[in-house]
Design an enzyme around this catalytic site. Structure first.
Site, PDB file in Angstrom:
ATOM      1  N   GLY A  22      46.689  37.647  39.682  1.00 47.20           N
ATOM      2  CA  GLY A  22      47.342  36.931  40.784  1.00 47.20           C
ATOM      3  C   GLY A  22      48.802  36.633  40.542  1.00 47.20           C
ATOM      4  O   GLY A  22      49.293  35.568  40.919  1.00 47.20           O
ATOM      5  N   HIS A  61      45.232  35.113  43.856  1.00 50.29           N
ATOM      6  CA  HIS A  61      45.326  36.452  44.443  1.00 50.29           C
ATOM      7  C   HIS A  61      45.920  36.432  45.853  1.00 50.29           C
ATOM      8  O   HIS A  61      45.790  35.444  46.567  1.00 50.29           O
ATOM      9  CB  HIS A  61      43.942  37.107  44.494  1.00 50.29           C
ATOM     10  CG  HIS A  61      43.433  37.500  43.147  1.00 50.29           C
ATOM     11  ND1 HIS A  61      42.471  36.793  42.484  1.00 50.29           N
ATOM     12  CD2 HIS A  61      43.771  38.537  42.340  1.00 50.29           C
ATOM     13  CE1 HIS A  61      42.232  37.364  41.322  1.00 50.29           C
ATOM     14  NE2 HIS A  61      43.000  38.427  41.199  1.00 50.29           N
ATOM     15  N   ASP A  78      39.586  47.102  37.556  1.00 52.46           N
ATOM     16  CA  ASP A  78      39.981  45.731  37.898  1.00 52.46           C
ATOM     17  C   ASP A  78      38.780  45.007  38.533  1.00 52.46           C
ATOM     18  O   ASP A  78      38.154  45.535  39.463  1.00 52.46           O
ATOM     19  CB  ASP A  78      41.141  45.836  38.911  1.00 52.46           C
ATOM     20  CG  ASP A  78      41.843  44.519  39.154  1.00 52.46           C
ATOM     21  OD1 ASP A  78      41.756  43.624  38.305  1.00 52.46           O
ATOM     22  OD2 ASP A  78      42.517  44.416  40.203  1.00 52.46           O
ATOM     23  N   ASP A 118      49.616  43.358  42.444  1.00 59.35           N
ATOM     24  CA  ASP A 118      49.176  44.246  43.519  1.00 59.35           C
ATOM     25  C   ASP A 118      49.868  43.882  44.838  1.00 59.35           C
ATOM     26  O   ASP A 118      50.512  44.715  45.489  1.00 59.35           O
ATOM     27  CB  ASP A 118      47.648  44.139  43.673  1.00 59.35           C
ATOM     28  CG  ASP A 118      47.084  45.153  44.655  1.00 59.35           C
ATOM     29  OD1 ASP A 118      47.856  45.992  45.168  1.00 59.35           O
ATOM     30  OD2 ASP A 118      45.872  45.117  44.925  1.00 59.35           O
ATOM     31  N   SER A 119      49.788  42.617  45.220  1.00 58.59           N
ATOM     32  CA  SER A 119      50.279  42.199  46.550  1.00 58.59           C
ATOM     33  C   SER A 119      51.761  42.499  46.767  1.00 58.59           C
ATOM     34  O   SER A 119      52.158  42.906  47.868  1.00 58.59           O
ATOM     35  CB  SER A 119      50.036  40.704  46.764  1.00 58.59           C
ATOM     36  OG  SER A 119      48.657  40.437  46.709  1.00 58.59           O
ATOM     37  N   ASP A 143      34.077  40.927  35.340  1.00 58.65           N
ATOM     38  CA  ASP A 143      34.449  39.619  35.867  1.00 58.65           C
ATOM     39  C   ASP A 143      33.199  38.784  36.147  1.00 58.65           C
ATOM     40  O   ASP A 143      32.606  38.853  37.221  1.00 58.65           O
ATOM     41  CB  ASP A 143      35.278  39.807  37.147  1.00 58.65           C
ATOM     42  CG  ASP A 143      35.759  38.475  37.709  1.00 58.65           C
ATOM     43  OD1 ASP A 143      35.366  37.427  37.162  1.00 58.65           O
ATOM     44  OD2 ASP A 143      36.520  38.489  38.689  1.00 58.65           O
TER      45      ASP A 143
HETATM   46  O1  G3H Z   1      42.587  41.299  42.652  1.00 54.63           O
HETATM   47  C1  G3H Z   1      42.368  42.184  43.473  1.00 54.63           C
HETATM   48  C2  G3H Z   1      43.297  43.335  43.616  1.00 54.63           C
HETATM   49  O2  G3H Z   1      44.477  42.961  44.278  1.00 54.63           O
HETATM   50  C3  G3H Z   1      42.610  44.501  44.249  1.00 54.63           C
HETATM   51  O3  G3H Z   1      42.373  44.282  45.596  1.00 54.63           O
HETATM   52  O4  G3H Z   1      39.947  44.697  45.861  1.00 54.63           O
HETATM   53  O5  G3H Z   1      41.521  44.835  47.807  1.00 54.63           O
HETATM   54  O6  G3H Z   1      41.542  46.602  46.038  1.00 54.63           O
HETATM   55  P1  G3H Z   1      41.263  45.154  46.369  1.00 54.63           P
HETATM   56  P1  13P Z   2      48.258  39.673  43.267  1.00 57.77           P
HETATM   57  O1  13P Z   2      47.440  39.590  44.516  1.00 57.77           O
HETATM   58  O2  13P Z   2      48.996  38.414  43.004  1.00 57.77           O
HETATM   59  O3  13P Z   2      49.161  40.857  43.259  1.00 57.77           O
HETATM   60  O4  13P Z   2      47.234  39.846  42.035  1.00 57.77           O
HETATM   61  C1  13P Z   2      46.636  41.092  41.782  1.00 57.77           C
HETATM   62  C2  13P Z   2      45.526  40.992  40.795  1.00 57.77           C
HETATM   63  O5  13P Z   2      45.304  40.010  40.149  1.00 57.77           O
HETATM   64  C3  13P Z   2      44.688  42.192  40.622  1.00 57.77           C
HETATM   65  O6  13P Z   2      43.615  41.958  39.774  1.00 57.77           O
HETATM   66 ZN    ZN Z   3      42.824  39.974  39.869  1.00 56.19          ZN
END
Ligand code: G3H
Ligand code: 13P
Ligand code: ZN
Length: 325
Positions: free
Chosen positions: A226, A192, A96, A270-271, A118
């Site tokens: 996001g 995000h 990611d 993720d969130s 990215d």
């Molecule tokens: O878009 C980012 C993801 O939610 C991953 O977050 O870089 O804190 O692991 P992180």
């Molecule tokens: P959220 O923060 O909305 O969960 O998005 C996660 C994301 O885009 C990881 O690449």
């Molecule tokens: Zn992302």
């Protein structure tokens, strides 16, 4: 020595995406950093028979260790095969927000089946140059690549953008042709984190821009980052048990559902998982202060996560039941 993802039992995203685009659903891309998150993802997706993308950020890789990630992914395939009584749901392991060619190469050699490069913060031509370089390398290993055009508001790893820079439909055809990417992440109003909008704002995905993009590159796999909805019951539960999450607001699930019916074939979440986990852990720690066995709070957190992921697959992304398409 490197390992190819097929040796771990993983698949790349190519077939997943063409089936998802044709089937009017999106494949979940759930981030994980630890064992409980991985267990919850595999349990949920196996139970509802959904394909899944296990998503690992640069930070997650540093947190959990790259060698462990490789074996966790291999273990996930074997675990899913057990749960599926000999039949494993399709599982991809995806980087990611990869931020360099070198990181992508490293992930490919440690068993990733898909990578995101990215370059969305770079000037257009530099984004193309970097993305193309990753694609040329990745395709030699039959690894699929996600690129990004447009910038999401919020925080992407260490990069913070104050406002959305929506993807320009005029650029997508040129970008996908010249880079050779397998999928394209776009910016159409998602963002995000758990604080996507301010109270009083009306969070809307720009489906009009999505439709324009689809016209330029019909059937091309689109990715939405996001995409957490920041369920208010989870925010309230966190706060009830000592949290301080003020004004956490996300995108309504029905809007994500709408987008998933189109060429959006990968949705990143993720969130919402972080919120579900934290709410469950806070509840145990607040109501049972005598507990100190981590299984007693990580277990309920894992259960809450599993239920959240099942809900997303069934009600939001529409991916449930599509593992064997
Ligand atoms: O878009 C980012 C993801 O939610 C991953 O977050 O870089 O804190 O692991 P992180
Ligand atoms: P959220 O923060 O909305 O969960 O998005 C996660 C994301 O885009 C990881 O690449
Ligand atoms: Zn992302």
């Amino acid at each position: 020595m490197g390992v190819k993802y097929t040796e771990l039992g993983l698949v790349n995203t190519r077939a997943m995406f063409s089936k998802a685009v044709n089937g009017g659903y999106a494949v979940p891309a759930y981030n994980f950093n630890n064992l409980e998150q991985l267990q919850a993802i595999i349990q949920a997706c196996s139970e509802v028979e959904s394909p899944v993308i296990l998503q690992v950020s640069k930070g997650a890789r540093q947190y959990a260790n790259q060698t462990l990630h490789k074996y966790l992914a291999q273990g996930a395939v074997q675990y899913a095969t057990e749960l599926g009584k000999g039949r494993c749901i399709p599982i991809a392991l995806h980087l990611d927000h990869g931020d360099s060619f070198e990181l992508c190469v490293d992930c490919i050699s440690s068993g990733f089946s898909s990578v995101m490069i990215d370059g969305s913060h770079l000037p257009y031509e530099q984004n193309i140059e970097l993305t193309k370089k990753v694609v040329e390398y990745a395709h030699q290993h039959d690894v699929t690549v996600e690129g990004e055009l447009g910038v999401l508001a919020g925080i992407e790893d260490d990069v913070q953008a104050a406002a959305h820079v929506y993807t320009q439909p005029d650029e997508v055809e040129d970008f996908t042709k010249r880079t050779g990417v397998d999928s394209l992440a776009i910016s159409i109003g998602t963002s995000h984190g758990a604080f996507k909008f301010k109270p009083g704002q009306n969070p809307e995905i720009r489906l009009d821009i999505l439709r324009e993009i689809e016209k330029r590159i019909p059937g091309f796999p689109i990715v939405m980052h996001g995409s957490s909805s920041v369920p208010q019951d989870l925010v309230a539960k966190c706060n009830k048990y000592g949290g301080k999450l003020k004004d956490a607001i996300g995108i309504a699930e029905h809007q994500i559902r709408e987008a998933s019916k189109s060429a959006v074939c990968k949705v990143n979440i993720d969130s919402d998982g972080r919120l579900a986990m934290t709410a469950a852990i806070r509840e145990v720690l607040a109501t049972k202060p005598e507990e100190f066995d981590p299984r007693k709070y990580l277990g309920p957190a894992r259960d809450a996560l599993r239920e959240l992921y099942k809900h997303k697959c069934v009600e939001v992304l529409g991916s449930a039941g599509h593992a064997w398409d």
